[in-house]
Design a protein around this motif. Structure first.
Motif, short mmCIF file in Angstrom:
data_model
loop_
_atom_site.label_atom_id
_atom_site.label_comp_id
_atom_site.label_asym_id
_atom_site.label_seq_id
_atom_site.Cartn_x
_atom_site.Cartn_y
_atom_site.Cartn_z
N PHE A 115 0.83 -1.19 0.00
CA PHE A 115 0.00 0.00 0.00
C PHE A 115 0.87 1.25 0.00
CE2 PHE A 115 -2.70 -3.25 1.92
CZ PHE A 115 -3.81 -3.16 1.09
N GLN A 116 0.20 2.37 -0.22
CA GLN A 116 0.90 3.67 -0.24
C GLN A 116 1.51 3.96 1.14
OE1 GLN A 116 -1.72 6.62 -1.69
NE2 GLN A 116 -0.20 8.23 -1.69
N ALA A 117 0.69 3.76 2.17
CA ALA A 117 1.24 3.82 3.54
C ALA A 117 1.81 2.44 3.77
CB ALA A 117 0.11 4.10 4.52
N PHE A 118 3.06 2.38 4.22
CA PHE A 118 3.79 1.12 4.10
C PHE A 118 3.21 0.00 4.96
CE2 PHE A 118 6.86 4.79 3.99
CZ PHE A 118 6.75 4.99 2.62
N VAL A 153 15.93 -6.48 -3.30
CA VAL A 153 15.49 -5.13 -2.93
C VAL A 153 16.60 -4.35 -2.21
CG1 VAL A 153 13.04 -5.76 -2.86
CG2 VAL A 153 14.35 -5.79 -0.77
N GLY A 154 17.77 -4.96 -2.09
CA GLY A 154 18.92 -4.23 -1.57
C GLY A 154 18.78 -3.82 -0.11
N LEU A 155 18.28 -4.73 0.72
CA LEU A 155 18.03 -4.38 2.12
C LEU A 155 18.99 -5.05 3.10
CD1 LEU A 155 14.18 -4.47 2.64
CD2 LEU A 155 15.69 -2.60 3.27
N GLN A 172 9.43 1.15 2.16
CA GLN A 172 8.63 0.57 1.08
C GLN A 172 9.33 -0.66 0.51
OE1 GLN A 172 5.78 0.17 0.63
NE2 GLN A 172 4.83 1.53 -0.85
N ARG A 173 10.67 -0.67 0.54
CA ARG A 173 11.38 -1.89 0.10
C ARG A 173 11.06 -3.05 1.03
NH1 ARG A 173 17.52 -0.23 -1.32
NH2 ARG A 173 17.07 1.94 -1.81
N VAL A 174 10.96 -2.76 2.34
CA VAL A 174 10.57 -3.82 3.29
C VAL A 174 9.18 -4.33 2.92
CG1 VAL A 174 10.02 -4.37 5.70
CG2 VAL A 174 11.99 -2.91 5.18
N ALA A 175 8.28 -3.38 2.60
CA ALA A 175 6.91 -3.79 2.25
C ALA A 175 6.90 -4.63 0.98
CB ALA A 175 6.02 -2.55 2.10
N VAL A 176 7.76 -4.26 0.01
CA VAL A 176 7.84 -5.05 -1.23
C VAL A 176 8.39 -6.45 -0.91
CG1 VAL A 176 9.02 -5.24 -3.47
CG2 VAL A 176 8.08 -3.04 -2.75
N ALA A 177 9.45 -6.48 -0.09
CA ALA A 177 10.04 -7.77 0.27
C ALA A 177 9.02 -8.63 1.03
CB ALA A 177 11.30 -7.57 1.11
N SER A 200 13.37 6.92 -5.33
CA SER A 200 12.96 5.73 -4.55
C SER A 200 11.82 5.02 -5.25
CB SER A 200 12.50 6.13 -3.15
OG SER A 200 13.49 6.85 -2.50
N GLY A 201 10.91 5.83 -5.83
CA GLY A 201 9.77 5.24 -6.54
C GLY A 201 10.27 4.38 -7.70
N ALA A 202 11.24 4.90 -8.44
CA ALA A 202 11.78 4.16 -9.58
C ALA A 202 12.43 2.86 -9.11
CB ALA A 202 12.79 5.01 -10.34
#
Ligand SMILES: Nc1ncnc2c1ncn2[C@@H]1O[C@H](COP(=O)(O)OP(=O)(O)OP(=O)(O)O)[C@@H](O)[C@H]1O
Length: 269
Positions: A115-118, A153-155, A172-177, A200-202
């Motif tokens: 989501f937009q809010a992580f 995601v480079g975390l 947001q990377r955490v949220a994607v992961a 960051s969006g890209a």
């Protein structure tokens, strides 16, 4: 950062687009889906008999003017919201046939959300947030897979930090992961880059793109941003609760032109 991130997203998408043509299995399907809010004079038809397929291994962006029904469509297909008529299928499962508890289970086991809010839990570290959905489900994370996702995601260096100690892009990377870690059948993103600066969006969009290309993930994303949509294999355009157009292998300029054409049509009709 993984090597593939150096490939431009247009090049990288080309690989998936050709793959997607071969893989025709449907990850999610809406059939004649309608959603009506309210009654009588205050009635709003948010979705009007929408039929759409989201194919496995494909990245789809949903676009359209404000109020066109994008979030409603995503929420109904993701089992987050009820619908008035029609049907929704995730894989082979008809959502309409499920009881609340089964629906919760299906969301937990088969769907990833960004989501937009992580929506990260502040008391947990990055790593704990990533594995949380599997911990709740009592499923043992596939360690190798989770490491691969974290690497992508480079975390790796920030895993033991809590969300407050991470930048918006890192959160947001955490949220994607987290969404990728359990290998869900489909990931839904509602403006996943809406709160991020363009760099960051890209990056986040690049990770989603890569997850489709490298991991065969299926992604559906609602966005207002033609640049974000250009990372997708396909854009589905909504207006007044209906699907009015579709674009394959979109470019940002192409999407922008299409949106302008809808706006102009809207003003004259
Ligand atoms: N809970 C609700 N009660 C009544 N009407 C609603 C509700 N939620 C959404 N709507 C209406 O349904 C329509 C579609 O809303 P939706 O949020 O899906 O649009 P959207 O395309 O995602 O918009 P935006 O781009 O502004 O987020 C709108 O007319 C909206 O006002």
């Amino acid at each position: 950062m993984v090597e593939s991130l150096r490939i431009s997203h247009q090049e990288s998408r080309h690989v998936t687009t050709t793959t997607a043509h071969r893989a025709t299995a449907v990850a999610a399907r809406a059939m004649e889906l309608s959603k009506v809010y309210g009654h009588g004079e205050t009635q709003v038809v948010a979705l009007d008999r929408v039929t759409v397929d989201f194919r496995q291994g494909e990245f789809t962006a949903i676009m359209g003017p404000s109020g066109s029904g994008k979030s409603t469509l995503m929420h109904c297909v993701a089992g987050l919201d009820s619908f008035s008529s029609g049907s929704v299928r995730i894989g082979e499962t008809e959502l309409g046939s499920l009881k609340d508890k089964q629906l919760t289970q299906l969301r937990r086991d088969k769907i990833g959300f960004i989501f937009q809010a992580f929506n990260l839990l502040p008391t947990l570290t990055g790593l704990e947030n990533i594995t949380l959905p599997m911990d709740i489900a009592g499923r043992k994370p596939d360690k190798q897979w989770v490491e691969r996702v974290i690497d992508m995601v480079g975390l790796s260096g920030r895993l033991h930090h809590r969300p407050a100690q991470l930048s918006g892009g890192q959160q947001q990377r955490v949220a994607v992961a987290r969404a990728l870690a359990s290998q869900p059948e489909i990931i839904f993103g509602d403006e996943p880059t809406g709160n991020l600066d363009s760099r960051s969006g890209a990056e986040v969009l690049g990770f989603l793109r890569n997850s489709v290309r490298e991991l065969g993930q299926t992604v559906v994303m609602v966005t207002h941003d033609p640049v974000a949509a250009s990372y997708a294999d396909r854009v589905v355009f909504l207006a007044d609760g209906r699907i009015v157009d579709e674009m394959l292998a979109p470019t940002a300029d192409g999407v922008l032109d299409r949106m302008k054409a809808f706006d102009a049509k809207g003003r004259t009709s």
